[in-house]
Design a protein around this motif. Sequence first.
Motif, PDB file in Angstrom:
ATOM      1  N   ALA A 104       0.836  -1.210   0.000  1.00  9.94           N
ATOM      2  CA  ALA A 104       0.000   0.000   0.000  1.00  9.94           C
ATOM      3  C   ALA A 104       0.868   1.255   0.000  1.00  9.94           C
ATOM      4  CB  ALA A 104      -0.920  -0.009   1.215  1.00  9.94           C
ATOM      5  N   ALA A 109       1.114   4.134  -2.730  1.00  8.17           N
ATOM      6  CA  ALA A 109       0.879   5.525  -2.323  1.00  8.17           C
ATOM      7  C   ALA A 109       2.033   6.420  -2.794  1.00  8.17           C
ATOM      8  CB  ALA A 109       0.727   5.598  -0.807  1.00  8.17           C
ATOM      9  N   ALA A 120       1.657   7.099  -6.358  1.00  9.07           N
ATOM     10  CA  ALA A 120       0.578   8.078  -6.572  1.00  9.07           C
ATOM     11  C   ALA A 120       1.099   9.494  -6.361  1.00  9.07           C
ATOM     12  CB  ALA A 120      -0.580   7.788  -5.616  1.00  9.07           C
ATOM     13  N   TRP A 158      -1.169   1.614 -12.612  1.00  5.56           N
ATOM     14  CA  TRP A 158      -1.291   1.894 -11.168  1.00  5.56           C
ATOM     15  C   TRP A 158      -2.732   1.681 -10.704  1.00  5.56           C
ATOM     16  CZ3 TRP A 158      -4.138   5.156  -8.091  1.00  5.56           C
ATOM     17  CH2 TRP A 158      -3.715   5.288  -6.765  1.00  5.56           C
ATOM     18  N   HIS A 173      -5.120  -4.431  -5.227  1.00  6.04           N
ATOM     19  CA  HIS A 173      -4.695  -4.421  -3.815  1.00  6.04           C
ATOM     20  C   HIS A 173      -5.911  -4.270  -2.896  1.00  6.04           C
ATOM     21  CE1 HIS A 173      -2.379  -3.526  -0.221  1.00  6.04           C
ATOM     22  NE2 HIS A 173      -3.183  -2.504  -0.028  1.00  6.04           N
ATOM     23  N   ASN A 174      -6.798  -3.359  -3.265  1.00  4.76           N
ATOM     24  CA  ASN A 174      -7.995  -3.137  -2.451  1.00  4.76           C
ATOM     25  C   ASN A 174      -8.886  -4.375  -2.427  1.00  4.76           C
ATOM     26  OD1 ASN A 174      -7.940  -0.636  -1.190  1.00  4.76           O
ATOM     27  ND2 ASN A 174      -8.435   0.438  -3.064  1.00  4.76           N
ATOM     28  N   ARG A 231      -7.435  -6.803  -0.180  1.00  7.64           N
ATOM     29  CA  ARG A 231      -7.514  -6.338   1.208  1.00  7.64           C
ATOM     30  C   ARG A 231      -8.903  -6.604   1.787  1.00  7.64           C
ATOM     31  NH1 ARG A 231      -8.219  -1.383   4.027  1.00  7.64           N
ATOM     32  NH2 ARG A 231      -9.069  -0.388   2.183  1.00  7.64           N
ATOM     33  N   PHE A 237     -11.027  -7.134   7.620  1.00  4.33           N
ATOM     34  CA  PHE A 237     -11.900  -6.139   6.990  1.00  4.33           C
ATOM     35  C   PHE A 237     -13.366  -6.458   7.286  1.00  4.33           C
ATOM     36  CE2 PHE A 237     -14.276  -4.007   3.678  1.00  4.33           C
ATOM     37  CZ  PHE A 237     -13.693  -2.758   3.680  1.00  4.33           C
ATOM     38  N   THR A 244     -14.388  -5.173  10.588  1.00  2.00           N
ATOM     39  CA  THR A 244     -14.511  -3.726  10.820  1.00  2.00           C
ATOM     40  C   THR A 244     -15.974  -3.320  10.964  1.00  2.00           C
ATOM     41  OG1 THR A 244     -14.494  -3.277   8.447  1.00  2.00           O
ATOM     42  CG2 THR A 244     -12.378  -3.102   9.609  1.00  2.00           C
ATOM     43  N   ILE A 288     -24.100  -3.121   2.870  1.00  2.00           N
ATOM     44  CA  ILE A 288     -24.087  -1.691   3.214  1.00  2.00           C
ATOM     45  C   ILE A 288     -25.488  -1.110   3.036  1.00  2.00           C
ATOM     46  CG2 ILE A 288     -23.158   0.561   2.533  1.00  2.00           C
ATOM     47  CD1 ILE A 288     -20.548  -0.930   1.852  1.00  2.00           C
ATOM     48  N   LEU A 343      -8.196   7.041  -4.922  1.00  2.39           N
ATOM     49  CA  LEU A 343      -7.870   5.608  -4.965  1.00  2.39           C
ATOM     50  C   LEU A 343      -6.703   5.298  -4.022  1.00  2.39           C
ATOM     51  CD1 LEU A 343      -9.042   3.192  -6.369  1.00  2.39           C
ATOM     52  CD2 LEU A 343      -7.492   3.538  -8.262  1.00  2.39           C
ATOM     53  N   GLY A 344      -5.774   6.248  -3.916  1.00  2.00           N
ATOM     54  CA  GLY A 344      -4.635   6.086  -2.995  1.00  2.00           C
ATOM     55  C   GLY A 344      -5.106   6.061  -1.548  1.00  2.00           C
ATOM     56  N   SER A 387      -8.055   5.274  -0.513  1.00  2.00           N
ATOM     57  CA  SER A 387      -8.940   4.119  -0.259  1.00  2.00           C
ATOM     58  C   SER A 387      -8.170   2.912   0.275  1.00  2.00           C
ATOM     59  CB  SER A 387      -9.689   3.737  -1.534  1.00  2.00           C
ATOM     60  OG  SER A 387      -8.832   3.090  -2.446  1.00  2.00           O
ATOM     61  N   MET A 388      -6.869   2.866  -0.023  1.00  2.00           N
ATOM     62  CA  MET A 388      -6.077   1.713   0.434  1.00  2.00           C
ATOM     63  C   MET A 388      -5.869   1.713   1.946  1.00  2.00           C
ATOM     64  SD  MET A 388      -3.250   1.221  -2.548  1.00  2.00           S
ATOM     65  CE  MET A 388      -2.623   2.877  -2.496  1.00  2.00           C
ATOM     66  N   PHE A 389      -6.191   2.839   2.573  1.00  2.06           N
ATOM     67  CA  PHE A 389      -5.969   2.943   4.022  1.00  2.06           C
ATOM     68  C   PHE A 389      -7.283   3.107   4.796  1.00  2.06           C
ATOM     69  CE2 PHE A 389      -2.235   4.437   1.794  1.00  2.06           C
ATOM     70  CZ  PHE A 389      -1.247   3.666   2.380  1.00  2.06           C
ATOM     71  N   ILE A 390      -8.411   2.999   4.093  1.00  2.00           N
ATOM     72  CA  ILE A 390      -9.710   3.177   4.751  1.00  2.00           C
ATOM     73  C   ILE A 390     -10.277   1.811   5.139  1.00  2.00           C
ATOM     74  CG2 ILE A 390     -12.096   3.950   4.427  1.00  2.00           C
ATOM     75  CD1 ILE A 390     -11.037   6.081   2.545  1.00  2.00           C
ATOM     76  N   ASN A 391     -10.732   1.712   6.369  1.00  2.00           N
ATOM     77  CA  ASN A 391     -11.309   0.440   6.822  1.00  2.00           C
ATOM     78  C   ASN A 391     -12.819   0.511   7.042  1.00  2.00           C
ATOM     79  OD1 ASN A 391      -9.126  -1.329   6.819  1.00  2.00           O
ATOM     80  ND2 ASN A 391      -8.341  -0.431   8.704  1.00  2.00           N
ATOM     81  N   PHE A 449     -15.154   3.500   2.470  1.00  2.00           N
ATOM     82  CA  PHE A 449     -14.288   2.801   1.515  1.00  2.00           C
ATOM     83  C   PHE A 449     -14.987   2.650   0.168  1.00  2.00           C
ATOM     84  CE2 PHE A 449     -13.282  -1.281  -0.484  1.00  2.00           C
ATOM     85  CZ  PHE A 449     -11.943  -1.091  -0.772  1.00  2.00           C
ATOM     86  N   MET A 450     -16.255   2.199   0.210  1.00  2.00           N
ATOM     87  CA  MET A 450     -16.987   1.963  -1.030  1.00  2.00           C
ATOM     88  C   MET A 450     -17.160   3.265  -1.827  1.00  2.00           C
ATOM     89  SD  MET A 450     -20.722   0.303  -1.569  1.00  2.00           S
ATOM     90  CE  MET A 450     -21.561   1.854  -1.516  1.00  2.00           C
ATOM     91  N   ILE A 502     -13.643   4.503  -3.172  1.00  2.00           N
ATOM     92  CA  ILE A 502     -13.085   3.686  -4.266  1.00  2.00           C
ATOM     93  C   ILE A 502     -13.918   3.871  -5.544  1.00  2.00           C
ATOM     94  CG2 ILE A 502     -14.253   1.480  -3.810  1.00  2.00           C
ATOM     95  CD1 ILE A 502     -11.622   0.100  -4.514  1.00  2.00           C
TER      96      ILE A 502
END
Lengths: 207, 74
Positions: A2, A6, A9, A46, A53-54, A57, A63, A66, A125, B25-26, B28-32, B37-38, B41
Amino acid sequence: MAWLLAALAVANVALIAGMFYGWVPMGRTGRRLLGFVVLGMFPLLWGSAAFSHNFNRIKQVEFCATCHVMSEHVASLKVPDETVALAPLHYQNNFVPQETACYFCHTSYTWFGPVKGKISGIRHIWVYYFKGPPDPINLHIYDPYENRDCLRCHGKSKRWNNQPVHNMRPGLKDEILAGTKRCLDSGCHSEAHLIASEIAAAAEEDW
Amino acid sequence: MTETHEMSRIAKIALVMNVFGTMLLGVSMFINHPLIFMLVIMMGVGLLGSAFLIWAYMAARTGLGIHPTRQGPG
């Protein structure tokens, strides 16, 4: 991974800023080449890497955990006696990948199974925010659990095929394979998850 | 507005969309949080994908010789 993505990016944004404000003097060919990299190749390569990656994850059990509605069910994977239900049995014996246990069992083993899994995630959701949070203790899957998701591993195993219960009457195995006799709903393997409060209640009843 | 100015404006829009798409998008890789997140992204992929399509459109125009700089004075 990640952090690498980043960093790339940030590099791309810096390149775009440099191109936009003309920090580095360059000719038309240079600008086109840079445009090719930042506007053409970057979103493609990218973007695909970040998206992938997402998606990897969100397969992780962490996840799923959460969302607090799932906390009881995620905790049920680690109950001390793993033989009480299918989920801890598979999780604790590593019959399914432990990191992605939820995804592994709850994604259909079909061509569009992973896509349907993602759509299910979006549906979670929708249900949570528009129909109200479900009771964490009494969660139900939207559709009955398909036999094929059990049989993708068990179907060809000698142990499953030679199990006397699966051969107790002629045609039973065919019914299981066809999905008309359900593994989970027919009273054979009905305990998929057994959450802590249910275990406590069962222990009290036994007492 | 001449076609050259129009292309330049489109290129700027593509660049801005690229920047915001990359940032979203960058991040989003750190959102839980599932909902955030949805949303992030989806917006990130939408912006970055659109920026790519705009670039492809511009590249196709240039490649086909429609770009004004390749045209003769007439």
